[in-house]
Design a protein around this motif. Structure first.
Motif, PDB file in Angstrom:
ATOM      1  N   TYR A 160       0.845  -1.184   0.000  1.00 26.33           N
ATOM      2  CA  TYR A 160       0.000   0.000   0.000  1.00 26.33           C
ATOM      3  C   TYR A 160       0.882   1.236   0.000  1.00 26.33           C
ATOM      4  O   TYR A 160       1.846   1.307   0.771  1.00 26.33           O
ATOM      5  N   MET A 161       0.563   2.213  -0.847  1.00 27.67           N
ATOM      6  CA  MET A 161       1.271   3.484  -0.865  1.00 27.67           C
ATOM      7  C   MET A 161       0.243   4.582  -0.580  1.00 27.67           C
ATOM      8  O   MET A 161      -0.790   4.653  -1.240  1.00 27.67           O
ATOM      9  N   ALA A 162       0.543   5.399   0.417  1.00 28.72           N
ATOM     10  CA  ALA A 162      -0.381   6.454   0.827  1.00 28.72           C
ATOM     11  C   ALA A 162      -0.625   7.421  -0.320  1.00 28.72           C
ATOM     12  O   ALA A 162       0.277   7.700  -1.112  1.00 28.72           O
ATOM     13  N   PRO A 163      -1.837   7.963  -0.424  1.00 27.27           N
ATOM     14  CA  PRO A 163      -2.146   8.906  -1.504  1.00 27.27           C
ATOM     15  C   PRO A 163      -1.298  10.182  -1.446  1.00 27.27           C
ATOM     16  O   PRO A 163      -1.030  10.792  -2.466  1.00 27.27           O
ATOM     17  N   ASP A 164      -0.857  10.577  -0.250  1.00 22.02           N
ATOM     18  CA  ASP A 164      -0.044  11.779  -0.121  1.00 22.02           C
ATOM     19  C   ASP A 164       1.461  11.471  -0.106  1.00 22.02           C
ATOM     20  O   ASP A 164       2.249  12.257   0.414  1.00 22.02           O
ATOM     21  N   PHE A 165       1.846  10.392  -0.715  1.00 18.00           N
ATOM     22  CA  PHE A 165       3.251   9.962  -0.716  1.00 18.00           C
ATOM     23  C   PHE A 165       4.183  11.038  -1.280  1.00 18.00           C
ATOM     24  O   PHE A 165       5.261  11.271  -0.757  1.00 18.00           O
ATOM     25  N   ASP A 166       3.774  11.710  -2.342  1.00 21.64           N
ATOM     26  CA  ASP A 166       4.619  12.704  -3.001  1.00 21.64           C
ATOM     27  C   ASP A 166       4.547  14.092  -2.362  1.00 21.64           C
ATOM     28  O   ASP A 166       5.279  14.993  -2.762  1.00 21.64           O
ATOM     29  N   GLU A 167       3.691  14.273  -1.391  1.00 24.87           N
ATOM     30  CA  GLU A 167       3.562  15.575  -0.735  1.00 24.87           C
ATOM     31  C   GLU A 167       4.804  15.859   0.115  1.00 24.87           C
ATOM     32  O   GLU A 167       5.398  14.948   0.673  1.00 24.87           O
TER      33      GLU A 167
END
Length: 79
Positions: free
Chosen positions: A63-70
């Motif tokens: 699972y990769m969090a939706p805000d990973f690139d934030e």
């Protein structure tokens, strides 16, 4: 390369590095035995028993969090 040339090269190496040379030669012999099949030919790195990998093989495994690139909160002052 004739053995006399190899001996001349070994004679140039200091005794402390000869131990390293012997260890490296043992490693090369081990690799050669590993790579040689029973027919005496060198095998490839991929064997028939090894499963073939393909792209997307781990889909759904993590699972990769939706805000990973934030940007991270602790680095806001630097941006």
């Amino acid at each position: 390369m004739p053995y006399a040339a190899v001996k001349d090269k070994v004679d140039e190496i200091s005794p402390q590095y000869r131990e390293e040379l012997l260890a490296f030669l043992d490693f090369l012999i081990f690799r050669q035995k590993q790579a040689t099949t029973s027919e005496g030919t060198v095998s490839s790195h991929v064997t028939a028993d090894a499963p073939r990998r393909h792209a997307g093989g781990i889909t759904g495994e993590f699972y990769m969090a939706p805000d990973f690139d934030e940007p991270l909160e602790c680095f806001k002052e630097y941006m």
